[in-house]
Design a protein around this motif. Structure first.
Motif, PDB file in Angstrom:
ATOM      1  N   VAL A 162      -0.826   8.417  -8.759  1.00  0.00           N
ATOM      2  CA  VAL A 162       0.152   8.880  -7.796  1.00  0.00           C
ATOM      3  C   VAL A 162       0.056  10.359  -7.401  1.00  0.00           C
ATOM      4  N   GLN A 163      -0.100  11.220  -8.727  1.00  0.00           N
ATOM      5  CA  GLN A 163      -0.247  12.686  -8.182  1.00  0.00           C
ATOM      6  C   GLN A 163      -1.451  13.021  -7.513  1.00  0.00           C
ATOM      7  N   GLU A 164      -2.344  12.126  -7.882  1.00  0.00           N
ATOM      8  CA  GLU A 164      -3.749  12.496  -7.183  1.00  0.00           C
ATOM      9  C   GLU A 164      -3.884  12.315  -5.802  1.00  0.00           C
ATOM     10  N   GLU A 165      -3.118  11.041  -5.408  1.00  0.00           N
ATOM     11  CA  GLU A 165      -2.863  10.636  -4.243  1.00  0.00           C
ATOM     12  C   GLU A 165      -1.922  11.826  -3.513  1.00  0.00           C
ATOM     13  N   ARG A 194      -4.975   2.898  -3.507  1.00  0.00           N
ATOM     14  CA  ARG A 194      -3.815   2.761  -4.191  1.00  0.00           C
ATOM     15  C   ARG A 194      -3.810   2.959  -5.630  1.00  0.00           C
ATOM     16  N   PRO A 195      -2.711   3.636  -6.008  1.00  0.00           N
ATOM     17  CA  PRO A 195      -2.782   4.086  -7.387  1.00  0.00           C
ATOM     18  C   PRO A 195      -2.621   3.040  -8.358  1.00  0.00           C
ATOM     19  N   ASP A 196      -1.741   2.048  -8.072  1.00  0.00           N
ATOM     20  CA  ASP A 196      -1.473   0.863  -8.763  1.00  0.00           C
ATOM     21  C   ASP A 196      -2.848   0.177  -9.209  1.00  0.00           C
ATOM     22  N   VAL A 477       5.448  13.998 -10.754  1.00  0.00           N
ATOM     23  CA  VAL A 477       5.095  13.301  -9.204  1.00  0.00           C
ATOM     24  C   VAL A 477       6.374  13.538  -8.425  1.00  0.00           C
ATOM     25  N   GLN A 478       6.264  13.671  -7.308  1.00  0.00           N
ATOM     26  CA  GLN A 478       7.333  13.649  -6.247  1.00  0.00           C
ATOM     27  C   GLN A 478       7.988  12.397  -5.989  1.00  0.00           C
ATOM     28  N   ASP A 480       9.604   8.510  -5.861  1.00  0.00           N
ATOM     29  CA  ASP A 480      10.929   7.894  -6.484  1.00  0.00           C
ATOM     30  C   ASP A 480      11.937   9.011  -7.080  1.00  0.00           C
ATOM     31  N   GLY A 481      11.954  10.215  -6.297  1.00  0.00           N
ATOM     32  CA  GLY A 481      12.838  11.068  -6.691  1.00  0.00           C
ATOM     33  C   GLY A 481      12.383  12.021  -7.763  1.00  0.00           C
ATOM     34  N   GLY A 482      11.137  11.904  -8.258  1.00  0.00           N
ATOM     35  CA  GLY A 482      10.582  12.672  -9.312  1.00  0.00           C
ATOM     36  C   GLY A 482      10.339  11.922 -10.593  1.00  0.00           C
ATOM     37  N   ARG A 483       9.298  12.037 -11.125  1.00  0.00           N
ATOM     38  CA  ARG A 483       9.064  11.364 -12.476  1.00  0.00           C
ATOM     39  C   ARG A 483       7.986  12.177 -13.381  1.00  0.00           C
ATOM     40  N   LEU A 484       8.434  11.906 -14.319  1.00  0.00           N
ATOM     41  CA  LEU A 484       7.312  12.937 -15.613  1.00  0.00           C
ATOM     42  C   LEU A 484       6.161  11.986 -15.927  1.00  0.00           C
ATOM     43  N   ILE A 485       5.065  12.483 -15.693  1.00  0.00           N
ATOM     44  CA  ILE A 485       3.781  11.561 -15.743  1.00  0.00           C
ATOM     45  C   ILE A 485       3.765  11.107 -17.286  1.00  0.00           C
TER      46      ILE A 485
END
Ligand SMILES: [Zn+2]
Ligand SMILES: [Zn+2]
Ligand SMILES: [Zn+2]
Length: 689
Positions: A162-165, A194-196, A477-478, A480-485
Motif C-alpha cells: 500500500v505504501q509503495e502504491e 493491487r497491494p492485496d 500508510v495514509q 484507512d485513516g492511517g495504519r502502522l505497517i
C-alpha cells in the motif's frame, strides 16, 4: 478515604478476585502491589511463518476414506426420498421426513469427521479416545494462533505494498485518476498494481501461505463464523485459493495422491457467495448456486453464451457425486467496516442436486442446490448485520449508560460508559480524565530535537529528515485513516520543530481518537473497552497517558495498579524474554546505558489518565504497544501508544499484553506474589504474574 480506596480497587483492571470481593461488599485484603504494572512489551508480535512449507497431509487411514464414500450413498438416498415424499402430505411422509432428518444429521456428522480425518491424516476412530481428544484440542489452539499469525504477516506485506502504491501515486498523480476495482478484464490486467494481490504473491514466494495444499472440509484454526476483510486474506490461509473466482476446486493432479484415490477430480472445496444474486440464497441453510462461465467479462456481466460442464461447474458436480463437503463463505457489504466488505465462513455444505437450465437470456446455466451439514455451530452469516443492529445509533440509546462521555469533551469522539453488571450501576471514579500526558514537577523533557524541512505533508522519504530516522521510510500508510505497517523498535514521528502540518503521514499518532470506543463493565475483569467500529490492523487507538514520572519516585505503589513502565529500551535489548523488534536504532539510542536493566521512567495513571487505563490484559491481545519519539529523542521517556494488532470486529474487547514476566512481582515481605489471569484467551498463560 476507605471508600475511596475500595472504589479504586473495584476499578482495578483484570483483577477478578478483588473485584469480586468488592462486589460482595467486603473490604479487600490489602495485597501487596505489583512491583511493575505494565511494560511496553509486545509478546503477541507475529512470528513470521517463513519456515518450511507445511507437510503434505499424511494419507488417511482406509477407515476415514471408506466412511466418506459410504455415507454419500446414504445421503443421496435420503435426498431423493425427501423429494419423492414431498408430493404427499400424509402423516407417513412427515414421519419419514423426521426419520430422514435424524439420519441426515448422523450422516452429516460422519461426513464432517471423515473429511477432517482426510485433511488431518488421522482416523475418525482415533478421536473417540479421550487422550487423543485432548491433544486434538491443544492443536486446535495453536491452529487458531497460526491463522492469526498468518493474517498478521499478510497485513504487514499488504501495508508495505500500500505504501509503495501511495508513493507511486504521489509521484505520478495523473495515473491515479482511475476508478476502483471490480473484476473486468481490464481491471484484472491492472491487478498487478493491487497491494492485496502483491501480498499474496509475496507470501507464496516466501512459503508463508498457511495451507498450500487444498483440502476438503474445515480448515484447522478457522472457526465457523470467522470473518475476513478481503478475498486475499482467505487466499493466504488456504480457505479459498482464488481471489476472484467463486468456486475453488482441487485439480485432477490431486487424484494421484493416495488419500484421494477414491475421489473424482476436479473436486469443489469452497465457494464464495458474493451476495450479488440475493434470491439465490433466500434460505441460509440451503443455497441455490449458479455455475461459472458464459458471462460478459468486459461489460454488464450478462450471460452471453452457454455455460459448460467444466472446471468449477464440473468440480461441483463431482462434489455431488462424491458427496464431499463444500466450504461456504458469504460476502456482505458492511458500512461499519473500513473496507466496505466482510466475508463470513459459514461452514460446510454439500451439493444435494444439480441441473442445467435456460437462463433469462436463453443460454444454458448450471444450478447447484447446496444444503448445510447438520451438527455445526449455528449459522452466523447474519452476524455482520446482527452486530450492526447491536451497535447503538446514539449514546442515549445505550443500555446501562452511566456516563455519556468519560472524557468530558476532551476527545474528539465522546466515550460513553455502560454498566449492566452492578446493581445499582456505578461509574468509574477516583481519577481525572486527561487526554494528554502530565509531567511530574521535578521532571524536564529535553527539547533539543531538530525537525525536518518538509512543507505541507512529508511525502518524500529520500529528503525528509524524520523518514531518515525510521530507516529512510515512513512507518505509516495514509490508507484507512492511517495504519502502522508493523511494530517497530521505535517510531520517529514529526514533531514541533518540523515544517509539515498535522495531517502529515508521519504524525498518525497525534491526530486524536478515530474510533467510537465504549467503556463497559465486564462480569469478571472490572472495566473494559470495546469499539463500535471495525478497526483495521495497524490503526492507532490511543496514547497511554497519566503522570510521567521517575519510577523510584512512585511512593503510593501500594494502592496503584495503573503504573506503566516505559521499557522501550529493555525491549530493544530483548531483556526478560522481550521480543526484539525490527528497526536498527543503535546509532540513535545508547543501548549500552548501564541503567537500562529496569525502566527509569513510568506513567502513573492512578489518579490522572485517559481511556487507555481501562484496557484489560490478554494473553492473546488484539492491541500492541508502540514507543514513539517526536518532540524529544529520549527513549526512556518515549510516548507510549496502543495500536491494533489485528483487524478488530465491532464489540470485541480491546486488550494488550501487560507483559509481566512470571514471578516478577515481589511483595514487601520479599515473597513472590501470584495473580491468576482471567483474560479468557484460548492460549491463556493462566497467570498474569
Ligand atoms: Zn512530517
Ligand atoms: Zn518531513
Ligand atoms: Zn518531520
Amino acid at each position: 478515604m476507605v471508600s475511596d480506596a475500595r472504589e479504586r480497587v473495584r476499578d482495578t483492571l483484570s483483577v477478578a478476585p478483588t473485584a469480586a470481593l468488592a462486589g460482595a461488599g467486603l473490604t479487600p485484603v490489602a495485597t501487596s502491589p505489583p512491583a511493575r504494572r505494565c511494560s511496553a512489551r509486545f509478546q503477541g508480535k507475529p512470528r513470521p511463518y517463513f519456515g518450511p512449507k507445511r507437510p503434505v497431509t499424511a494419507p488417511a487411514k482406509e477407515t476415514g476414506n471408506k466412511k466418506a464414500k459410504l455415507d454419500p450413498g446414504l445421503a443421496q438416498a435420503s435426498v431423493s426420498e425427501v423429494n419423492d415424499a414431498s408430493g404427499e402430505s400424509s402423516a407417513n411422509a412427515e414421519a419419514l421426513k423426521r426419520e430422514i432428518g435424524k439420519m441426515r444429521a448422523k450422516v452429516d456428522l460422519a461426513l464432517i469427521q471423515a473429511s477432517q480425518s482426510v485433511a488431518n491424516g488421522v482416523s475418525v476412530e482415533g478421536s473417540a479416545n479421550e487422550e487423543d481428544g485432548c491433544s486434538q484440542n491443544r492443536s486446535a489452539k495453536s491452529d487458531n494462533l497460526k491463522v492469526k499469525q498468518t493474517l498478521r504477516v499478510f497485513n504487514k506485506h499488504y501495508l508495505n505494498f500500500v505504501q509503495e502504491e501511495e508513493q507511486r501515486v504521489k509521484q505520478a498523480p495523473k495515473l491515479s485518476k482511475k476508478k476502483g476495482f471490480g473484476g473486468t478484464e481490464e481491471e484484472v490486467k491492472r491487478a498487478s498494481k493491487r497491494p492485496d494481490l502483491k501480498a499474496i504473491t509475496k507470501m507464496i514466494e516466501n512459503g508463508s501461505v498457511l495451507y498450500n495444499e487444498k483440502r476438503i472440509g474445515h480448515i484447522p484454526g478457522i472457526d465457523v463464523g470467522q470473518q475476513f476483510y478481503s478475498r486475499a486474506e482467505m487466499v493466504v490461509l488456504g480457505l479459498h485459493s482464488h481471489w476472484l473466482n467463486g468456486i475453488d476446486y482441487m485439480g485432477i493432479a490431486y487424484g494421484k495422491q493416495d488419500q484421494y484415490k477414491s475421489y473424482t477430480f476436479p473436486l469443489a472445496v469452497c465457494i464464495v457467495l458474493s451476495g450479488m444474486y440475493e434470491d439465490d440464497t433466500d434460505n441460509a441453510e440451503e443455497i441455490l448456486y449458479t455455475g461459472q462461465g458464459g458471462h460478459d467479462l468486459l461489460g454488464n456481466k450478462q450471460q452471453i453464451r452457454d455455460q459448460k460442464l467444466e472446471r468449477g461447474n464440473l468440480a461441483l458436480k463431482n462434489g455431488y457425486e462424491c458427496s464431499t463437503p463444500v466450504r461456504v463463505v458469504r460476502g456482505h457489504e458492511s458500512r461499519n467496516s473500513y473496507c466496505g466488505k466482510v466475508y463470513t465462513y459459514d461452514g460446510l455444505y454439500k451439493v444435494v442436486k444439480y441441473w442445467a437450465e435456460k437462463g433469462v437470456r436463453g443460454y444454458t446455466v448450471y444450478k447447484y442446490k447446496l444444503r448445510r451439514l447438520k451438527g455445526q455451530p449455528r449459522l452466523t452469516t447474519n452476524l455482520v448485520n446482527f452486530a450492526r443492529g447491536q451497535i447503538p445509533m446514539t449514546i442515549s440509546d445505550l443500555r446501562g449508560l452511566v456516563c455519556e462521555d468519560i472524557s468530558g469533551g476532551q476527545e474528539n469522539i465522546p466515550i460513553p460508559v455502560t454498566n449492566v453488571i452492578d446493581d445499582p450501576p456505578v461509574a468509574p471514579t477516583g481519577f481525572i480524565y486527561q487526554k494528554s500526558m502530565q509531567i511530574a514537577k521535578k521532571l524536564k523533557l529535553p527539547t533539543n530535537v531538530l525537525g525536518c524541512d518538509c512543507k505541507g505533508d512529508c511525502t518524500n522519504p529520500k529528503t525528509c529528515a524524520c523518514a531518515a530516522l525510521n530507516g529512510n521510510d515512513f512507518p505509516y500508510v495514509q490508507r484507512d485513516g492511517g495504519r502502522l505497517i508493523e511494530a517497530k523498535a521505535v517510531v520517529f514521528e514529526c514533531g514541533p520543530n518540523c515544517g509539515c502540518n498535522l495531517s502529515c503521514v508521519n504524525r498518525i499518532s497525534q491526530q486524536g481518537l478515530k474510533y467510537h470506543l465504549e467503556v463497559f463493565r465486564t462480569p469478571s475483569k472490572g472495566w473494559g473497552v470495546r469499539s463500535w467500529d471495525t478497526i483495521p490492523s495497524g490503526a492507532p487507538i490511543c496514547e497511554y497517558t497519566g503522570i510521567l514520572t521517575r519510577t523510584d519516585e512512585i511512593d503510593n505503589v501500594a494502592e496503584n495498579n495503573y503504573i506503566f513502565e516505559i521499557d522501550c529500551l529493555q525491549t530493544m535489548k530483548g531483556l526478560d524474554g522481550r521480543e526484539i523488534r525490527p528497526g536498527d536504532v543503535s546509532s540513535l539510542i545508547n543501548l549500552d546505558d548501564k541503567r537500562a536493566e529496569s525502566a527509569e521512567y513510568c506513567i502513573d495513571a492512578g489518579s490522572v489518565g485517559n481511556i487507555a487505563r481501562f484496557f484489560n490484559h490478554s494473553c492473546q491481545p488484539n492491541l500492541f504497544v508502540q514507543c514513539i519519539l517526536s518532540s524529544h529523542h529520549d527513549i526512556k521517556m518515549a510516548k507510549v501508544m496502543l495500536f491494533a494488532a489485528d483487524t478488530i470486529p465491532p464489540l470485541q474487547e480491546l486488550t494488550y499484553d501487560y507483559g509481566y514476566a512470571l514471578d516478577s512481582v515481589v511483595g514487601a515481605d520479599g515473597k513472590i506474589i501470584k495473580m491468576p489471569c482471567h483474560c479468557g484467551a484460548m492460549e491463556c498463560k493462566k497467570w498474569l504474574y
